[in-house]
Design a protein around this motif. Sequence first.
Motif, PDB file in Angstrom:
ATOM      1  N   ARG A 226      16.197  10.112  29.820  1.00 33.98           N
ATOM      2  CA  ARG A 226      16.427   9.003  28.889  1.00 33.98           C
ATOM      3  C   ARG A 226      15.107   8.412  28.395  1.00 33.98           C
ATOM      4  NH1 ARG A 226      20.956   6.230  28.111  1.00 33.98           N
ATOM      5  NH2 ARG A 226      19.872   4.228  28.123  1.00 33.98           N
ATOM      6  N   ASN A 227      14.124   8.337  29.284  1.00 35.63           N
ATOM      7  CA  ASN A 227      12.836   7.774  28.904  1.00 35.63           C
ATOM      8  C   ASN A 227      12.141   8.638  27.864  1.00 35.63           C
ATOM      9  OD1 ASN A 227      11.300   5.433  29.410  1.00 35.63           O
ATOM     10  ND2 ASN A 227       9.845   6.573  30.667  1.00 35.63           N
ATOM     11  N   GLU A 228      12.221   9.950  28.035  1.00 39.36           N
ATOM     12  CA  GLU A 228      11.598  10.858  27.070  1.00 39.36           C
ATOM     13  C   GLU A 228      12.330  10.810  25.737  1.00 39.36           C
ATOM     14  OE1 GLU A 228       9.220  13.725  25.169  1.00 39.36           O
ATOM     15  OE2 GLU A 228       8.884  12.307  26.814  1.00 39.36           O
ATOM     16  N   ASP A 229      13.658  10.714  25.775  1.00 35.31           N
ATOM     17  CA  ASP A 229      14.409  10.553  24.528  1.00 35.31           C
ATOM     18  C   ASP A 229      13.942   9.314  23.769  1.00 35.31           C
ATOM     19  OD1 ASP A 229      15.923  12.811  24.975  1.00 35.31           O
ATOM     20  OD2 ASP A 229      17.697  11.741  25.693  1.00 35.31           O
ATOM     21  N   MET A 230      13.762   8.216  24.508  1.00 39.72           N
ATOM     22  CA  MET A 230      13.349   6.983  23.845  1.00 39.72           C
ATOM     23  C   MET A 230      11.901   7.076  23.374  1.00 39.72           C
ATOM     24  SD  MET A 230      14.457   4.267  22.576  1.00 39.72           S
ATOM     25  CE  MET A 230      16.103   4.534  23.233  1.00 39.72           C
ATOM     26  N   ARG A 231      11.061   7.800  24.104  1.00 39.74           N
ATOM     27  CA  ARG A 231       9.677   7.990  23.647  1.00 39.74           C
ATOM     28  C   ARG A 231       9.669   8.688  22.286  1.00 39.74           C
ATOM     29  NH1 ARG A 231       6.090  11.349  22.480  1.00 39.74           N
ATOM     30  NH2 ARG A 231       7.488  13.095  22.958  1.00 39.74           N
TER      31      ARG A 231
ATOM     32  N   MET B 238      10.774   6.113  19.710  1.00 42.46           N
ATOM     33  CA  MET B 238       9.736   5.088  19.511  1.00 42.46           C
ATOM     34  C   MET B 238       8.539   5.664  18.751  1.00 42.46           C
ATOM     35  SD  MET B 238      10.565   2.082  21.049  1.00 42.46           S
ATOM     36  CE  MET B 238       9.242   1.322  21.995  1.00 42.46           C
ATOM     37  N   ASP B 239       8.160   6.886  19.053  1.00 44.67           N
ATOM     38  CA  ASP B 239       7.059   7.528  18.345  1.00 44.67           C
ATOM     39  C   ASP B 239       7.401   7.667  16.860  1.00 44.67           C
ATOM     40  OD1 ASP B 239       4.483   9.113  18.381  1.00 44.67           O
ATOM     41  OD2 ASP B 239       5.859  10.675  17.683  1.00 44.67           O
ATOM     42  N   PHE B 240       8.634   8.047  16.580  1.00 44.23           N
ATOM     43  CA  PHE B 240       9.091   8.156  15.188  1.00 44.23           C
ATOM     44  C   PHE B 240       9.015   6.806  14.487  1.00 44.23           C
ATOM     45  CE2 PHE B 240      12.780   7.397  12.399  1.00 44.23           C
ATOM     46  CZ  PHE B 240      12.480   8.276  11.368  1.00 44.23           C
ATOM     47  N   LEU B 241       9.479   5.757  15.149  1.00 41.93           N
ATOM     48  CA  LEU B 241       9.476   4.422  14.533  1.00 41.93           C
ATOM     49  C   LEU B 241       8.057   3.921  14.293  1.00 41.93           C
ATOM     50  CD1 LEU B 241      12.363   2.726  16.573  1.00 41.93           C
ATOM     51  CD2 LEU B 241      12.464   3.548  14.211  1.00 41.93           C
ATOM     52  N   LEU B 242       7.160   4.168  15.238  1.00 40.43           N
ATOM     53  CA  LEU B 242       5.765   3.745  15.053  1.00 40.43           C
ATOM     54  C   LEU B 242       5.121   4.451  13.872  1.00 40.43           C
ATOM     55  CD1 LEU B 242       4.634   3.597  18.787  1.00 40.43           C
ATOM     56  CD2 LEU B 242       4.681   1.665  17.204  1.00 40.43           C
ATOM     57  N   LYS B 243       5.390   5.735  13.736  1.00 40.12           N
ATOM     58  CA  LYS B 243       4.837   6.485  12.597  1.00 40.12           C
ATOM     59  C   LYS B 243       5.464   6.019  11.284  1.00 40.12           C
ATOM     60  CE  LYS B 243       3.570  10.584  15.268  1.00 40.12           C
ATOM     61  NZ  LYS B 243       3.927  11.977  15.639  1.00 40.12           N
ATOM     62  N   ARG B 244       6.764   5.737  11.324  1.00 32.77           N
ATOM     63  CA  ARG B 244       7.430   5.263  10.108  1.00 32.77           C
ATOM     64  C   ARG B 244       6.873   3.918   9.664  1.00 32.77           C
ATOM     65  NH1 ARG B 244      13.749   3.980  10.404  1.00 32.77           N
ATOM     66  NH2 ARG B 244      12.929   2.009  11.231  1.00 32.77           N
ATOM     67  N   GLU B 245       6.486   3.099  10.643  1.00 27.10           N
ATOM     68  CA  GLU B 245       5.927   1.783  10.331  1.00 27.10           C
ATOM     69  C   GLU B 245       4.412   1.825  10.143  1.00 27.10           C
ATOM     70  OE1 GLU B 245       7.740  -1.069   9.960  1.00 27.10           O
ATOM     71  OE2 GLU B 245       9.546   0.168  10.187  1.00 27.10           O
TER      72      GLU B 245
ATOM     73  N   GLU C 231       2.041   2.369  12.327  1.00 23.43           N
ATOM     74  CA  GLU C 231       1.401   1.580  13.369  1.00 23.43           C
ATOM     75  C   GLU C 231       0.615   2.490  14.318  1.00 23.43           C
ATOM     76  OE1 GLU C 231       1.170  -1.629  13.873  1.00 23.43           O
ATOM     77  OE2 GLU C 231       2.370  -2.180  12.121  1.00 23.43           O
ATOM     78  N   ASP C 232      -0.637   2.122  14.552  1.00 22.03           N
ATOM     79  CA  ASP C 232      -1.497   2.874  15.469  1.00 22.03           C
ATOM     80  C   ASP C 232      -1.433   2.214  16.847  1.00 22.03           C
ATOM     81  OD1 ASP C 232      -3.328   4.582  16.583  1.00 22.03           O
ATOM     82  OD2 ASP C 232      -5.088   3.546  15.764  1.00 22.03           O
ATOM     83  N   VAL C 233      -0.381   2.526  17.575  1.00 21.93           N
ATOM     84  CA  VAL C 233      -0.156   1.962  18.900  1.00 21.93           C
ATOM     85  C   VAL C 233      -0.011   3.115  19.891  1.00 21.93           C
ATOM     86  CG1 VAL C 233       1.387   0.578  20.344  1.00 21.93           C
ATOM     87  CG2 VAL C 233       0.989  -0.082  17.965  1.00 21.93           C
ATOM     88  N   LYS C 234      -0.756   3.050  20.966  1.00 25.33           N
ATOM     89  CA  LYS C 234      -0.632   4.086  22.000  1.00 25.33           C
ATOM     90  C   LYS C 234       0.731   3.961  22.668  1.00 25.33           C
ATOM     91  CE  LYS C 234      -2.832   5.913  26.180  1.00 25.33           C
ATOM     92  NZ  LYS C 234      -3.934   5.750  27.177  1.00 25.33           N
ATOM     93  N   LEU C 235       1.393   5.105  22.861  1.00 25.94           N
ATOM     94  CA  LEU C 235       2.728   5.119  23.456  1.00 25.94           C
ATOM     95  C   LEU C 235       2.737   6.050  24.667  1.00 25.94           C
ATOM     96  CD1 LEU C 235       5.744   4.278  23.226  1.00 25.94           C
ATOM     97  CD2 LEU C 235       6.077   6.315  21.787  1.00 25.94           C
ATOM     98  N   VAL C 236       3.208   5.519  25.783  1.00 25.73           N
ATOM     99  CA  VAL C 236       3.243   6.281  27.037  1.00 25.73           C
ATOM    100  C   VAL C 236       4.643   6.178  27.624  1.00 25.73           C
ATOM    101  CG1 VAL C 236       2.343   6.449  29.397  1.00 25.73           C
ATOM    102  CG2 VAL C 236       0.801   5.843  27.507  1.00 25.73           C
ATOM    103  N   ALA C 237       5.171   7.290  28.145  1.00 25.90           N
ATOM    104  CA  ALA C 237       6.435   7.277  28.897  1.00 25.90           C
ATOM    105  C   ALA C 237       6.151   7.801  30.293  1.00 25.90           C
ATOM    106  CB  ALA C 237       7.484   8.140  28.203  1.00 25.90           C
TER     107      ALA C 237
END
Length: 436
Positions: A43-48, A51-58, A60-66
């Motif tokens: 589930r965590n990887e699915d959400m990663r 979230m990665d898709f949403l950050l790119k769509r917005e 946003e240069d935010v580091k994302l870790v799961a």
Amino acid sequence: MSYVITIAGGGSGHTPGILLTALRYRKEFLINEIRLYDTDEVRNEDMRIIMDFLLKREHEDVKLVATSDPKDAFTGCDFIFSQIRVGGMEMRELDEKIPLKYGLVGQETCGLGGFAYGMRTMKGFTEMVGFIQQYPPDAWILNYTNPETIVSETVRRQFPNIKIINACDMTIGIEMLLERSFGYDRKNLVATYYGLNHFGWYHDIYDVTKGRDVMPEILEKIKQQGFNTEGTEPSWAHTWNIMADMQRVFPDNLMNNYLQYYLFPDKIVESANPTYTRANEIMDGRNKTIKENVAKIQENRDLDTIDYKSVAHGQYIVEMAMSIIHNQNKRFMLIVPNMGAIPNLRPDAVVEIPCYVNAKGVEPISLRFDIPDFQKGLMEAQVAAEKLLVDAFFENSYQKALEAFTLNQTVPNATVAKNVLDDFIAANGDYWVNLK
């Protein structure tokens, strides 16, 4: 200054709403890293991926870790947004269905299902807080994890100095319902609310644009019109309709909708499907949508149909973080030790009341009035039952658990309380402490 936040229970379907809300306030709450922490790695990887898709769509240069490693999740973070669900939807389904088998309310936070969930959550949550105390002891835990009153009481006993704020977004949901139904602007309302989590009443609702308490007219509108449920999913529309009926029977104070499980358990059980509960709805709805959206992202198709929005759940927790960071002293409904805030209620109760949040943390507001005997009696019985449950957890006491189950106000007698308790012990296994 920029911040690192960890979302504990990162695989939850509420996580995108938290992200998108935070991005709306990027100037006031600049985030440079988001960590998704969940013991369910799938589930965590699915959400990663989402979230990665949403950050790119917005853009946003935010580091994302799961991660499922608490050291990686918590070391050096500034805020932990906690929304963990120990046992997942599979155990929630049993929380709802086992009581229904005995003709009792089956619900995730109320009744005996809520107590079963509470026993699981106390074990998982205290383990997580132990990790937080070890790795980022100065981080703030902003907690949405249910059942909130039980979680708050447990943490208060084991970690009295941890920096935690316990909050529930249900009052926002009720106030948004008033907006939708009657045209009020929630931003102009100053409400006085008291109770336990999912167990409370509004004393007054002051509208700053009108310069008066508008709760009497709200109660009259509910009596005459009910609520506007247009566009609301069926289970919530049903909830709001029952709430309107409750208000007609108990018309003096606007009440939390969850009181339906304690005041009208017969109606709840009568309308419930014991083979298909709210947990099944979520598994077939929100959780299925997560899987579908992951597949769309991975296959690069139908991306415009991926529809996540900033919602009240995210709004509340992000606004609390900003009130701490910027010392805004904003007012929230929070879950805190009573300590005289409700004068005629036992001081060691964990209550939900208005509080200010600033750089120091939470400053509860003293209500300075006695609550009515009807509400006080309901609350004190519920407080005693919840405290007995927490005693059972810390003392590994079957007897205390049985007393808690028997005292729960959805339960008619000790015989059925014992039957349900024994079924839950068998169903939960190692999720619970060993009761002796």
